[in-house]
Design a protein around this motif. Sequence first.
Motif, PDB file in Angstrom:
ATOM      1  N   VAL A   1       0.826  -1.205   0.000  1.00 17.78           N
ATOM      2  CA  VAL A   1       0.000   0.000   0.000  1.00 17.78           C
ATOM      3  C   VAL A   1       0.862   1.259   0.000  1.00 17.78           C
ATOM      4  O   VAL A   1       0.731   2.122  -0.882  1.00 17.78           O
ATOM      5  CB  VAL A   1      -0.960   0.016   1.210  1.00 17.78           C
ATOM      6  N   GLU A   2       1.731   1.411   0.996  1.00 16.59           N
ATOM      7  CA  GLU A   2       2.472   2.659   1.158  1.00 16.59           C
ATOM      8  C   GLU A   2       3.326   2.981  -0.062  1.00 16.59           C
ATOM      9  O   GLU A   2       3.301   4.106  -0.576  1.00 16.59           O
ATOM     10  CB  GLU A   2       3.357   2.580   2.409  1.00 16.59           C
ATOM     11  N   LYS A   3       4.061   2.000  -0.572  1.00 14.08           N
ATOM     12  CA  LYS A   3       4.940   2.268  -1.708  1.00 14.08           C
ATOM     13  C   LYS A   3       4.150   2.569  -2.983  1.00 14.08           C
ATOM     14  O   LYS A   3       4.594   3.357  -3.822  1.00 14.08           O
ATOM     15  CB  LYS A   3       5.906   1.104  -1.924  1.00 14.08           C
ATOM     16  N   SER A   4       2.983   1.972  -3.130  1.00 17.22           N
ATOM     17  CA  SER A   4       2.178   2.234  -4.325  1.00 17.22           C
ATOM     18  C   SER A   4       1.513   3.597  -4.263  1.00 17.22           C
ATOM     19  O   SER A   4       1.416   4.301  -5.276  1.00 17.22           O
ATOM     20  CB  SER A   4       1.122   1.140  -4.501  1.00 17.22           C
ATOM     21  N   MET A   5       1.059   3.994  -3.076  1.00 15.03           N
ATOM     22  CA  MET A   5       0.466   5.313  -2.943  1.00 15.03           C
ATOM     23  C   MET A   5       1.510   6.410  -3.133  1.00 15.03           C
ATOM     24  O   MET A   5       1.211   7.509  -3.606  1.00 15.03           O
ATOM     25  CB  MET A   5      -0.215   5.450  -1.581  1.00 15.03           C
ATOM     26  N   ALA A   6       2.768   6.122  -2.784  1.00 16.63           N
ATOM     27  CA  ALA A   6       3.837   7.117  -2.902  1.00 16.63           C
ATOM     28  C   ALA A   6       4.422   7.186  -4.306  1.00 16.63           C
ATOM     29  O   ALA A   6       4.988   8.218  -4.692  1.00 16.63           O
ATOM     30  CB  ALA A   6       4.947   6.809  -1.898  1.00 16.63           C
ATOM     31  N   ALA A   7       4.319   6.104  -5.072  1.00 13.97           N
ATOM     32  CA  ALA A   7       4.908   6.088  -6.419  1.00 13.97           C
ATOM     33  C   ALA A   7       4.183   7.080  -7.325  1.00 13.97           C
ATOM     34  O   ALA A   7       2.957   7.212  -7.251  1.00 13.97           O
ATOM     35  CB  ALA A   7       4.816   4.690  -7.014  1.00 13.97           C
ATOM     36  N   PRO A   8       4.907   7.778  -8.191  1.00 10.54           N
ATOM     37  CA  PRO A   8       4.241   8.691  -9.125  1.00 10.54           C
ATOM     38  C   PRO A   8       3.217   7.994 -10.020  1.00 10.54           C
ATOM     39  O   PRO A   8       2.190   8.570 -10.353  1.00 10.54           O
ATOM     40  CB  PRO A   8       5.399   9.251  -9.955  1.00 10.54           C
ATOM     41  N   VAL A   9       3.520   6.751 -10.402  1.00 12.10           N
ATOM     42  CA  VAL A   9       2.635   5.997 -11.300  1.00 12.10           C
ATOM     43  C   VAL A   9       2.607   4.544 -10.847  1.00 12.10           C
ATOM     44  O   VAL A   9       3.643   3.978 -10.475  1.00 12.10           O
ATOM     45  CB  VAL A   9       3.133   6.061 -12.765  1.00 12.10           C
ATOM     46  N   THR A  10       1.424   3.949 -10.874  1.00 14.55           N
ATOM     47  CA  THR A  10       1.309   2.498 -10.765  1.00 14.55           C
ATOM     48  C   THR A  10       0.663   1.994 -12.045  1.00 14.55           C
ATOM     49  O   THR A  10      -0.422   2.435 -12.413  1.00 14.55           O
ATOM     50  CB  THR A  10       0.465   2.073  -9.553  1.00 14.55           C
ATOM     51  N   ALA A  11       1.363   1.092 -12.729  1.00 11.07           N
ATOM     52  CA  ALA A  11       0.835   0.519 -13.966  1.00 11.07           C
ATOM     53  C   ALA A  11       0.147  -0.801 -13.662  1.00 11.07           C
ATOM     54  O   ALA A  11       0.708  -1.663 -12.981  1.00 11.07           O
ATOM     55  CB  ALA A  11       1.962   0.301 -14.966  1.00 11.07           C
ATOM     56  N   VAL A  12      -1.071  -0.937 -14.145  1.00  4.55           N
ATOM     57  CA  VAL A  12      -1.787  -2.206 -14.085  1.00  4.55           C
ATOM     58  C   VAL A  12      -1.537  -2.903 -15.422  1.00  4.55           C
ATOM     59  O   VAL A  12      -2.008  -2.446 -16.466  1.00  4.55           O
ATOM     60  CB  VAL A  12      -3.294  -2.005 -13.857  1.00  4.55           C
ATOM     61  N   ILE A  13      -0.749  -3.967 -15.381  1.00  2.00           N
ATOM     62  CA  ILE A  13      -0.418  -4.704 -16.601  1.00  2.00           C
ATOM     63  C   ILE A  13      -1.425  -5.832 -16.748  1.00  2.00           C
ATOM     64  O   ILE A  13      -1.492  -6.749 -15.916  1.00  2.00           O
ATOM     65  CB  ILE A  13       0.995  -5.311 -16.532  1.00  2.00           C
ATOM     66  N   GLY A  14      -2.247  -5.755 -17.774  1.00  2.00           N
ATOM     67  CA  GLY A  14      -3.265  -6.763 -18.003  1.00  2.00           C
ATOM     68  C   GLY A  14      -3.010  -7.554 -19.269  1.00  2.00           C
ATOM     69  O   GLY A  14      -2.070  -7.275 -20.020  1.00  2.00           O
ATOM     70  N   TYR A  15      -3.867  -8.553 -19.475  1.00  2.00           N
ATOM     71  CA  TYR A  15      -3.780  -9.334 -20.718  1.00  2.00           C
ATOM     72  C   TYR A  15      -5.181  -9.525 -21.281  1.00  2.00           C
ATOM     73  O   TYR A  15      -6.120  -9.849 -20.566  1.00  2.00           O
ATOM     74  CB  TYR A  15      -3.081 -10.675 -20.503  1.00  2.00           C
ATOM     75  N   ASP A  16      -5.286  -9.300 -22.582  1.00  2.00           N
ATOM     76  CA  ASP A  16      -6.571  -9.390 -23.265  1.00  2.00           C
ATOM     77  C   ASP A  16      -6.794 -10.826 -23.716  1.00  2.00           C
ATOM     78  O   ASP A  16      -6.056 -11.340 -24.566  1.00  2.00           O
ATOM     79  CB  ASP A  16      -6.585  -8.438 -24.466  1.00  2.00           C
ATOM     80  N   THR A  17      -7.801 -11.477 -23.151  1.00  2.00           N
ATOM     81  CA  THR A  17      -8.085 -12.859 -23.519  1.00  2.00           C
ATOM     82  C   THR A  17      -8.719 -12.964 -24.906  1.00  2.00           C
ATOM     83  O   THR A  17      -8.877 -14.071 -25.433  1.00  2.00           O
ATOM     84  CB  THR A  17      -9.013 -13.512 -22.485  1.00  2.00           C
ATOM     85  N   GLU A  18      -9.058 -11.821 -25.486  1.00  2.00           N
ATOM     86  CA  GLU A  18      -9.559 -11.801 -26.860  1.00  2.00           C
ATOM     87  C   GLU A  18      -8.588 -11.067 -27.782  1.00  2.00           C
ATOM     88  O   GLU A  18      -8.989 -10.381 -28.723  1.00  2.00           O
ATOM     89  CB  GLU A  18     -10.952 -11.164 -26.910  1.00  2.00           C
ATOM     90  N   PHE A  19      -7.297 -11.256 -27.508  1.00  2.00           N
ATOM     91  CA  PHE A  19      -6.263 -10.626 -28.336  1.00  2.00           C
ATOM     92  C   PHE A  19      -6.389 -11.005 -29.804  1.00  2.00           C
ATOM     93  O   PHE A  19      -5.949 -10.262 -30.692  1.00  2.00           O
ATOM     94  CB  PHE A  19      -4.871 -11.016 -27.827  1.00  2.00           C
ATOM     95  N   TYR A  20      -7.003 -12.156 -30.073  1.00  2.00           N
ATOM     96  CA  TYR A  20      -7.119 -12.653 -31.440  1.00  2.00           C
ATOM     97  C   TYR A  20      -7.927 -11.720 -32.333  1.00  2.00           C
ATOM     98  O   TYR A  20      -7.830 -11.793 -33.563  1.00  2.00           O
ATOM     99  CB  TYR A  20      -7.741 -14.048 -31.442  1.00  2.00           C
ATOM    100  N   ARG A  21      -8.717 -10.831 -31.740  1.00  2.00           N
ATOM    101  CA  ARG A  21      -9.486  -9.881 -32.563  1.00  2.00           C
ATOM    102  C   ARG A  21      -8.581  -8.993 -33.394  1.00  2.00           C
ATOM    103  O   ARG A  21      -8.995  -8.467 -34.430  1.00  2.00           O
ATOM    104  CB  ARG A  21     -10.385  -9.028 -31.658  1.00  2.00           C
ATOM    105  N   HIS A  22      -7.349  -8.799 -32.926  1.00  2.00           N
ATOM    106  CA  HIS A  22      -6.414  -7.933 -33.645  1.00  2.00           C
ATOM    107  C   HIS A  22      -5.489  -8.702 -34.581  1.00  2.00           C
ATOM    108  O   HIS A  22      -4.707  -8.087 -35.313  1.00  2.00           O
ATOM    109  CB  HIS A  22      -5.573  -7.145 -32.643  1.00  2.00           C
ATOM    110  N   LEU A  23      -5.555 -10.038 -34.567  1.00  2.00           N
ATOM    111  CA  LEU A  23      -4.637 -10.816 -35.393  1.00  2.00           C
ATOM    112  C   LEU A  23      -4.815 -10.603 -36.896  1.00  2.00           C
ATOM    113  O   LEU A  23      -3.836 -10.672 -37.636  1.00  2.00           O
ATOM    114  CB  LEU A  23      -4.750 -12.306 -35.049  1.00  2.00           C
ATOM    115  N   PRO A  24      -6.033 -10.346 -37.403  1.00  2.00           N
ATOM    116  CA  PRO A  24      -6.123 -10.072 -38.839  1.00  2.00           C
ATOM    117  C   PRO A  24      -5.248  -8.893 -39.281  1.00  2.00           C
ATOM    118  O   PRO A  24      -4.828  -8.832 -40.443  1.00  2.00           O
ATOM    119  CB  PRO A  24      -7.611  -9.768 -39.043  1.00  2.00           C
ATOM    120  N   ARG A  25      -4.980  -7.967 -38.372  1.00  2.00           N
ATOM    121  CA  ARG A  25      -4.067  -6.850 -38.691  1.00  2.00           C
ATOM    122  C   ARG A  25      -2.641  -7.150 -38.265  1.00  2.00           C
ATOM    123  O   ARG A  25      -1.697  -6.887 -39.008  1.00  2.00           O
ATOM    124  CB  ARG A  25      -4.561  -5.582 -37.992  1.00  2.00           C
TER     125      ARG A  25
END
Length: 199
Positions: free
Chosen positions: A75-99
């Motif tokens: 908690v403390e270190k995350s509240m103090a950090a300038p930025v916290t990145a939430v790294i996620g993964y798209d389970t429907e990434f395949y929608r972009h595979l045609p491109r």
Amino acid sequence: MNNMIPDSILDTLFRKARTHNAWTAEPVSEDELHRLYELMKWGPTSANSSPARIIFLCSPAAKTRLKPYLSSGNVEKSMAAPVTAVIGYDTEFYRHLPRLFAHSPAMHVLFSEPQNSARTERAAFQNSSLQGAYFILAARCIGLDCGPMSGFDAAGVDHEFWAGTSVKTNFLCNLGHGDPSVLFPRLPRLDFEEACRIM
């Protein structure tokens, strides 16, 4: 690519880089976040799937939304950090595979068929983890320090930040300029012989 990277850069990326838990007051700009992504996106993923999705929590209001889902030690270190990145993964990434993987239409079919959902989920998680590693290296390349973390309620973070989407949370990473005066002593790593075999 035959150019050896100088030792000074290897130090920055690996040997002298540390996981930070305390931060200076120096901010992180939106331009830096754009630069970070523009570097990390070139890291390879299988079938160029690029499943990582990122939410950068910069404002106090956004951090407050995250706080209830953090383990007490984060908690403390995350509240103090300038930025916290939430790294996620798209389970429907395949929608972009045609491109993203246009030369092989079969790849979209492989991942989009319902009977392959377990394979698709695994691919999304594995490749977003790869991209998360590129994320850390990219951040270090532009002069930022990182504090990657597990230790959070993933279901809660998913509900809070990814509700209504096909994205799930992989891990969190604090970003900023670390305070080296409070670093813990560096922990050891396994030797080559303990971790590797040549066959």
